[in-house]
Design a protein around this motif. Structure first.
Motif, mmCIF file in Angstrom:
data_model
loop_
_atom_site.group_PDB
_atom_site.id
_atom_site.type_symbol
_atom_site.label_atom_id
_atom_site.label_comp_id
_atom_site.label_asym_id
_atom_site.label_seq_id
_atom_site.Cartn_x
_atom_site.Cartn_y
_atom_site.Cartn_z
ATOM 1 N N ALA A 78 0.834 -1.203 0.000
ATOM 2 C CA ALA A 78 0.000 0.000 0.000
ATOM 3 C C ALA A 78 0.870 1.255 0.000
ATOM 4 C CB ALA A 78 -0.918 -0.002 1.220
ATOM 5 N N ARG A 79 2.032 1.162 0.642
ATOM 6 C CA ARG A 79 2.960 2.296 0.688
ATOM 7 C C ARG A 79 3.684 2.474 -0.640
ATOM 8 N NH1 ARG A 79 4.644 6.376 3.163
ATOM 9 N NH2 ARG A 79 6.802 5.697 3.252
ATOM 10 N N ASP A 80 3.875 1.377 -1.367
ATOM 11 C CA ASP A 80 4.654 1.422 -2.602
ATOM 12 C C ASP A 80 3.878 0.729 -3.718
ATOM 13 O OD1 ASP A 80 6.599 1.643 -4.491
ATOM 14 O OD2 ASP A 80 7.998 0.227 -3.566
ATOM 15 N N PRO A 81 2.838 1.383 -4.254
ATOM 16 C CA PRO A 81 1.959 0.747 -5.237
ATOM 17 C C PRO A 81 2.661 0.325 -6.521
ATOM 18 C CG PRO A 81 1.549 3.116 -5.128
ATOM 19 C CD PRO A 81 2.439 2.780 -3.974
ATOM 20 N N TYR A 82 3.804 0.949 -6.827
ATOM 21 C CA TYR A 82 4.517 0.589 -8.049
ATOM 22 C C TYR A 82 5.122 -0.811 -7.969
ATOM 23 C CZ TYR A 82 4.048 5.346 -9.799
ATOM 24 O OH TYR A 82 3.537 6.540 -10.251
ATOM 25 N N THR A 83 5.301 -1.289 -6.759
ATOM 26 C CA THR A 83 5.862 -2.639 -6.611
ATOM 27 C C THR A 83 4.821 -3.600 -6.033
ATOM 28 O OG1 THR A 83 6.749 -2.072 -4.427
ATOM 29 C CG2 THR A 83 8.212 -1.789 -6.309
ATOM 30 N N ALA A 84 3.545 -3.270 -6.212
ATOM 31 C CA ALA A 84 2.485 -4.157 -5.725
ATOM 32 C C ALA A 84 2.652 -5.541 -6.346
ATOM 33 C CB ALA A 84 1.116 -3.582 -6.079
ATOM 34 N N GLY A 85 2.637 -6.549 -5.509
ATOM 35 C CA GLY A 85 2.803 -7.917 -5.984
ATOM 36 C C GLY A 85 4.253 -8.359 -6.070
ATOM 37 N N HIS A 86 5.189 -7.414 -5.899
ATOM 38 C CA HIS A 86 6.619 -7.741 -6.008
ATOM 39 C C HIS A 86 7.030 -8.805 -4.998
ATOM 40 C CE1 HIS A 86 10.980 -7.340 -6.081
ATOM 41 N NE2 HIS A 86 10.969 -6.960 -4.816
ATOM 42 N N GLN A 87 6.670 -8.606 -3.737
ATOM 43 C CA GLN A 87 7.089 -9.553 -2.700
ATOM 44 C C GLN A 87 6.500 -10.941 -2.942
ATOM 45 O OE1 GLN A 87 7.973 -7.151 1.303
ATOM 46 N NE2 GLN A 87 5.831 -7.058 0.745
ATOM 47 N N ARG A 88 5.246 -10.979 -3.389
ATOM 48 C CA ARG A 88 4.602 -12.266 -3.668
ATOM 49 C C ARG A 88 5.293 -12.988 -4.824
ATOM 50 N NH1 ARG A 88 1.163 -13.247 -7.458
ATOM 51 N NH2 ARG A 88 0.659 -11.036 -7.737
ATOM 52 N N ARG A 89 5.618 -12.252 -5.890
ATOM 53 C CA ARG A 89 6.284 -12.874 -7.040
ATOM 54 C C ARG A 89 7.706 -13.314 -6.694
ATOM 55 N NH1 ARG A 89 3.466 -8.639 -9.557
ATOM 56 N NH2 ARG A 89 5.335 -7.320 -9.601
ATOM 57 N N VAL A 90 8.388 -12.504 -5.888
ATOM 58 C CA VAL A 90 9.724 -12.895 -5.427
ATOM 59 C C VAL A 90 9.639 -14.187 -4.619
ATOM 60 C CG1 VAL A 90 11.624 -12.282 -3.873
ATOM 61 C CG2 VAL A 90 10.714 -10.579 -5.451
ATOM 62 N N ALA A 91 8.618 -14.280 -3.777
ATOM 63 C CA ALA A 91 8.429 -15.487 -2.962
ATOM 64 C C ALA A 91 8.199 -16.708 -3.849
ATOM 65 C CB ALA A 91 7.260 -15.295 -2.002
ATOM 66 N N GLN A 92 7.387 -16.550 -4.887
ATOM 67 C CA GLN A 92 7.115 -17.667 -5.796
ATOM 68 C C GLN A 92 8.396 -18.152 -6.471
ATOM 69 O OE1 GLN A 92 4.216 -15.919 -8.399
ATOM 70 N NE2 GLN A 92 2.493 -16.285 -7.010
ATOM 71 N N LEU A 93 9.185 -17.202 -6.970
ATOM 72 C CA LEU A 93 10.425 -17.568 -7.654
ATOM 73 C C LEU A 93 11.436 -18.169 -6.681
ATOM 74 C CD1 LEU A 93 12.362 -17.716 -9.994
ATOM 75 C CD2 LEU A 93 12.836 -15.266 -9.730
ATOM 76 N N ASN B 36 22.416 -20.970 -11.172
ATOM 77 C CA ASN B 36 22.209 -22.130 -12.044
ATOM 78 C C ASN B 36 20.805 -22.710 -11.889
ATOM 79 O OD1 ASN B 36 24.832 -21.858 -12.926
ATOM 80 N ND2 ASN B 36 25.654 -23.439 -11.565
ATOM 81 N N SER B 37 20.341 -22.778 -10.650
ATOM 82 C CA SER B 37 18.999 -23.314 -10.396
ATOM 83 C C SER B 37 17.929 -22.393 -10.968
ATOM 84 C CB SER B 37 18.783 -23.506 -8.891
ATOM 85 O OG SER B 37 19.644 -24.504 -8.389
ATOM 86 N N CYS B 38 18.150 -21.088 -10.844
ATOM 87 C CA CYS B 38 17.197 -20.113 -11.379
ATOM 88 C C CYS B 38 17.137 -20.210 -12.905
ATOM 89 C CB CYS B 38 17.594 -18.701 -10.952
ATOM 90 S SG CYS B 38 16.429 -17.424 -11.482
ATOM 91 N N LEU B 39 18.287 -20.255 -13.547
ATOM 92 C CA LEU B 39 18.334 -20.372 -15.008
ATOM 93 C C LEU B 39 17.663 -21.662 -15.479
ATOM 94 C CD1 LEU B 39 22.018 -19.189 -15.626
ATOM 95 C CD2 LEU B 39 19.927 -17.873 -16.034
ATOM 96 N N LYS B 40 17.885 -22.727 -14.729
ATOM 97 C CA LYS B 40 17.345 -24.039 -15.107
ATOM 98 C C LYS B 40 15.815 -24.055 -15.087
ATOM 99 C CE LYS B 40 17.609 -28.954 -13.780
ATOM 100 N NZ LYS B 40 18.104 -29.477 -15.059
ATOM 101 N N ILE B 41 15.215 -23.485 -14.039
ATOM 102 C CA ILE B 41 13.749 -23.565 -13.938
ATOM 103 C C ILE B 41 13.057 -22.710 -15.004
ATOM 104 C CG2 ILE B 41 13.779 -24.155 -11.478
ATOM 105 C CD1 ILE B 41 13.044 -21.287 -10.829
ATOM 106 N N PHE B 42 13.751 -21.667 -15.485
ATOM 107 C CA PHE B 42 13.184 -20.883 -16.587
ATOM 108 C C PHE B 42 13.437 -21.581 -17.925
ATOM 109 C CE2 PHE B 42 13.071 -17.319 -13.568
ATOM 110 C CZ PHE B 42 11.834 -16.768 -13.882
ATOM 111 N N ALA B 43 14.651 -22.103 -18.101
ATOM 112 C CA ALA B 43 15.001 -22.761 -19.365
ATOM 113 C C ALA B 43 14.128 -23.987 -19.618
ATOM 114 C CB ALA B 43 16.477 -23.157 -19.352
ATOM 115 N N GLU B 44 13.842 -24.726 -18.551
ATOM 116 C CA GLU B 44 13.047 -25.945 -18.693
ATOM 117 C C GLU B 44 11.558 -25.697 -18.452
ATOM 118 O OE1 GLU B 44 14.730 -29.048 -16.313
ATOM 119 O OE2 GLU B 44 16.702 -28.917 -17.297
ATOM 120 N N LYS B 45 11.207 -24.407 -18.348
ATOM 121 C CA LYS B 45 9.803 -23.993 -18.163
ATOM 122 C C LYS B 45 9.160 -24.645 -16.937
ATOM 123 C CE LYS B 45 9.176 -23.134 -23.099
ATOM 124 N NZ LYS B 45 9.547 -21.721 -22.944
#
Length: 252
Positions: free
Chosen positions: A78-93, A238-247
């Motif tokens: 609510a304080r930073d509407p430009y990053t709304a959902g940022h923390q949730r998406r970071v958590a998912q990744l 490496n793990s981050c690249l792998k999960i995107f590369a392999e969808k």
């Protein structure tokens, strides 16, 4: 002859007496065992009730904790509407990276909670700075750099079952010591913080910010690849690249 009969009678009487005594002892012992068995059954029932009560209390505490985490996350967004959902998406990744690295249940849950709260320290930053469309001045950026410390101070008093406050404190540290606020190097940074830092960078670069348009996921992955082993932990990259590369993963 009479003596033999007398001896036999005495032997029979002794045998009868011994049998009666034995039966009495068996009866007493059986009663004792039944009492012990009844007590054990009651103890088992009591123990099960205690276990059930503890499970129920644990579930209630978890729900309460989840509610607190969710409430804090909403306040930050609510304080930073430009990053709304940022923390949730970071958590998912971050959770997807952790799973790829072999982390299990409670370990991943701790990372998820830390990610959902990692920018809580931004509640003390003036909204004019958070939403400024242009480049930040050195003074303004100094405010931004304080948010991990503020976040740590806010969270350290909450008794999480994970090192949430420390993970939040370290999420802008880099393994070569170039990060902030402590300038920590690889051996001093928690692996959970290293995972969060990579997830944070990838999500931030691929999303819109008031001072720049979204750069896209390819640029974001290129950033962590270029700085693998310099700023970011190689195994995490490496793990981050792998999960995107392999969808295996994609932002919702």
């Amino acid at each position: 002859m009479v003596r033999d009969i007398t001896d036999r009678k005495k032997a029979e009487d002794d045998l009868m007496k011994a049998r009666i005594e034995l039966e009495q002892r068996v009866k007493e012992r059986t009663y004792q065992l039944e009492e012990i068995n009844t007590q054990m059954k009651q103890e088992i029932m009591d123990r099960r009730k205690v276990e059930d009560d503890l499970k129920e209390s644990f579930i209630t505490l978890r729900k309460t904790l989840e509610g607190i985490v969710h409430a804090i996350a909403i306040v930050v967004e609510a304080r930073d509407p430009y990053t709304a959902g940022h923390q949730r998406r970071v958590a998912q990744l971050a959770c997807a990276i952790a799973k790829q690295m072999g982390f299990k249940g409670e370990e991943i849950e701790g990372i998820r909670v830390a990610c959902l709260l990692h920018d809580v320290g931004k509640i003390t930053i003036p909204i004019e700075i958070l939403s400024k469309p242009g480049k930040l001045s050195e003074t303004e950026f100094s405010f931004i750099k304080k948010h991990p410390v503020v976040g740590y101070d806010i969270l350290k008093g909450i008794e999480f079952p994970w090192q949430v406050a420390t993970i939040v404190y370290q999420h802008h540290e880099r393994i070569d010591g170039s990060g902030y606020p402590g300038g920590l190097s690889r051996k001093d940074i928690l692996i959970e913080s290293k995972i969060l830092s990579v997830a944070d960078v990838v999500e931030a670069m691929s999303s819109h910010r008031p001072y720049r348009p979204a750069r896209g996921i390819d640029k974001a992955l290129g950033e962590i690849l270029e700085n693998r082993g310099v700023s970011y932990e190689p195994e995490v990259v490496n793990s981050c690249l792998k999960i995107f590369a392999e969808k295996i993963f994609d932002f919702e």
